[in-house]
Design an enzyme around this catalytic site. Structure first.
Site, PDB file in Angstrom:
ATOM      1  N   PRO A  25       0.853  -1.199   0.000  1.00 53.92           N
ATOM      2  CA  PRO A  25       0.000   0.000   0.000  1.00 53.92           C
ATOM      3  C   PRO A  25       0.883   1.241   0.000  1.00 53.92           C
ATOM      4  O   PRO A  25       1.297   1.731   1.049  1.00 53.92           O
ATOM      5  CB  PRO A  25      -0.797  -0.143   1.304  1.00 53.92           C
ATOM      6  N   ASP A  83       6.098   2.704   1.600  1.00 52.81           N
ATOM      7  CA  ASP A  83       5.168   1.669   2.055  1.00 52.81           C
ATOM      8  C   ASP A  83       4.487   2.178   3.312  1.00 52.81           C
ATOM      9  O   ASP A  83       5.134   2.365   4.352  1.00 52.81           O
ATOM     10  CB  ASP A  83       5.954   0.378   2.315  1.00 52.81           C
ATOM     11  N   HIS A  84       3.183   2.398   3.227  1.00 51.69           N
ATOM     12  CA  HIS A  84       2.460   2.981   4.362  1.00 51.69           C
ATOM     13  C   HIS A  84       2.378   2.027   5.543  1.00 51.69           C
ATOM     14  O   HIS A  84       1.957   2.422   6.645  1.00 51.69           O
ATOM     15  CB  HIS A  84       1.056   3.386   3.922  1.00 51.69           C
ATOM     16  N   ARG A  85       2.760   0.773   5.361  1.00 52.86           N
ATOM     17  CA  ARG A  85       2.757  -0.169   6.483  1.00 52.86           C
ATOM     18  C   ARG A  85       3.924   0.083   7.431  1.00 52.86           C
ATOM     19  O   ARG A  85       3.845  -0.246   8.619  1.00 52.86           O
ATOM     20  CB  ARG A  85       2.826  -1.612   5.968  1.00 52.86           C
TER      21      ARG A  85
END
Length: 489
Positions: free
Chosen positions: A286, A459-461
């Site tokens: 994401p 990466d938004h994680r």
């Protein structure tokens, strides 16, 4: 007494399970030395030369150029032993080929490029190009008998009425025809060879317009256009007079499904590997992108001063790489990867910096190892070395794997910005646009300054926008005021 040993396609490492034969470096009957490269193959990672661990006489080759073979499939057989290694003479009764791991009476280095191991059985071999019509039986050297009825022995074309001199073209009906029995046809790149193969063109029927008859992409495209052109009626031939409707030929399945006709290019080799990785990245990561404009005037001036002082030249990408490593030290979340099976974020201790490089074979991402401990001068030298190796198509799988962060200088293509796809399994990529003069407010006054757009895809994680924004703002501050970087040196 000579012994025939079978050399199989070795495991090339990094989990690669197959390779395509690009060019044979030896012919049947040639004498090869231990560890001499015998074939050039292309994997999903790079193009490599494969050395044979045995010394002796080549008695058979398995696979034509363009054939895709799995790891463990036979490449060639070699007759080893005193008599065969010297003159390839007969050495008694026919011998069964021994395994590549068997001990031979002759010398062997044992170097078979063994990597991490795939553990998978050899898959079914498939031939990419059809056999040459009217070909004579497989070529054999006068050495001890090789294994019976090998599946992929290089065929020798039937002799022509007027044999051509080796390495030159013969004239057949006014068309230049290369001697089909003399090695590979000189082609400017594997991509051009593949284009001809996918369109059913015989490269030996073409005359290259490049230096020393080198076949260029334009030569193949001209031949493709000529093959598709409708035949011209002979002079005086009567034109068809029938007016009855002619039933159209049935459309191919691909045309019936898409409603359009177009060139179909197989996703193989480097292009296929890039497609797989980018598709996986877009499915699993994401990603989000933030960007900022920065005044690079002082950075350009600092680089000019460094290079004017003498010594090796410092490249702009090396300075940006040095800034990246300093920013990653402050924001280690972006130098990480995500293990979803364990549901863990793995922060990595070293920065292995990848950089996007466009080559004739497509986009590749070589990796600079231990970038966090390198100076700008060391980074410049490594960028130059890896770029030159990439242009030669000689990058190894180790040069292309293991990156932890990527620097993408798309400004060389004349564009200002981009939202790139993250290089899986990394967590971020910094993009750099072109540096161009623009109006800018400098010290309260409007001035013309050298401005660059910087973008960070992350990466938004692994982090939120605050961390990503902090990283990008620090990079921009170092670009605008290089003295900021001195705090971390």
């Amino acid at each position: 007494m000579a012994q025939v040993l079978e050399f199989k396609l070795p495991d090339l490492g990094e989990g690669l399970t197959e390779a395509e034969i690009v060019r044979w470096l030896v012919n049947v009957g040639d004498v090869v030395a231990i560890d001499q490269p015998v074939v050039e193959v292309e994997t999903a990672k790079a193009m490599v030369e494969v050395p044979c661990p045995y010394g002796g006489v080549v008695t058979a080759r398995y696979g034509e150029e363009g054939t895709e073979l799995p790891v463990g499939a036979p490449l060639l057989t070699v007759a080893v032993g005193a008599s065969s290694a010297v003159d390839g003479s007969e050495a008694g009764p026919a011998a069964e080929p021994a395994s590549a791991s068997s001990e031979a009476s002759g010398e062997s280095s044992g170097n078979v490029l063994v990597g991490y191991g795939t553990g998978a059985p050899a898959a079914r071999r498939r031939r990419i190009r059809p056999a040459v019509p009217g070909a004579a039986p497989a070529e054999r050297a006068p050495a001890p008998a090789a294994p019976a009825a090998p599946a992929y022995v290089e065929p020798t074309p039937a002799p022509a009425a007027q044999p051509a001199v080796a390495g030159h073209a013969a004239l057949n009906g006014g068309v230049a025809v290369r001697d089909a029995g003399v090695g590979p046809v000189p082609v400017i790149s594997p991509l051009v060879r593949r284009l001809a193969r996918d369109n059913g063109l015989d490269l030996r029927q073409l005359t290259g317009s490049g230096p020393d008859g080198l076949i260029l992409r334009a030569d193949v495209e001209r031949a493709m256009a000529a093959a598709e052109a409708p035949p011209v009626p002979a002079a005086g031939a009567a034109a068809p007079t029938t007016t009855a409707p002619v039933a159209p030929a049935p459309a191919p399945a691909a045309v019936a499904q898409t409603g359009m006709r177009g060139e179909r290019i197989p996703l193989r080799g480097v292009r296929g590997a890039v497609a797989d990785k980018l598709s996986r990245s877009r499915r699993e990561i994401p990603e989000a992108t933030c960007w900022v404009d920065a005044d690079a005037t002082e950075l350009m001036a600092a680089r000019a001063a460094m290079n004017a002082a003498g010594g090796p030249k410092i490249s702009l990408i090396a300075l940006l790489a040095r800034i990246c490593t300093a920013a990653l030290a402050r924001h280690p979340e972006l130098n990480s990867t995500v293990d979803m099976e364990a549901r863990e974020i793995v922060r990595l201790p070293e920065v292995h910096l990848g950089f996007a490089a466009q080559t004739e074979r497509g986009l590749v991402v070589p990796v600079v190892r231990g970038a966090q401990s390198r100076s700008a001068e060391s980074l410049s030298a490594e960028f130059v070395r890896l770029t030159e190796v990439a242009r030669q198509g000689a990058l190894t799988p180790a040069d292309l794997t293991g990156g932890t962060f990527t620097l993408n200088n798309y400004g060389v293509f004349g564009v200002d910005g981009s939202t790139p796809i993250i290089n899986h399994p990394e967590a971020a990529m910094l993009g750099v646009g072109r540096i161009v003069p623009k109006p800018w407010v400098h010290k309260g006054e409007l001035a013309v300054r050298q401005v660059v757009q910087l973008s960070l895809t992350f990466d938004h994680r692994v982090c939120d926008g605050g961390t990503a924004g902090g990283f990008l703002r620090y990079v921009a501050d170092c670009v605008e005021h290089p003295s900021v970087l001195l705090r971390t040196l």
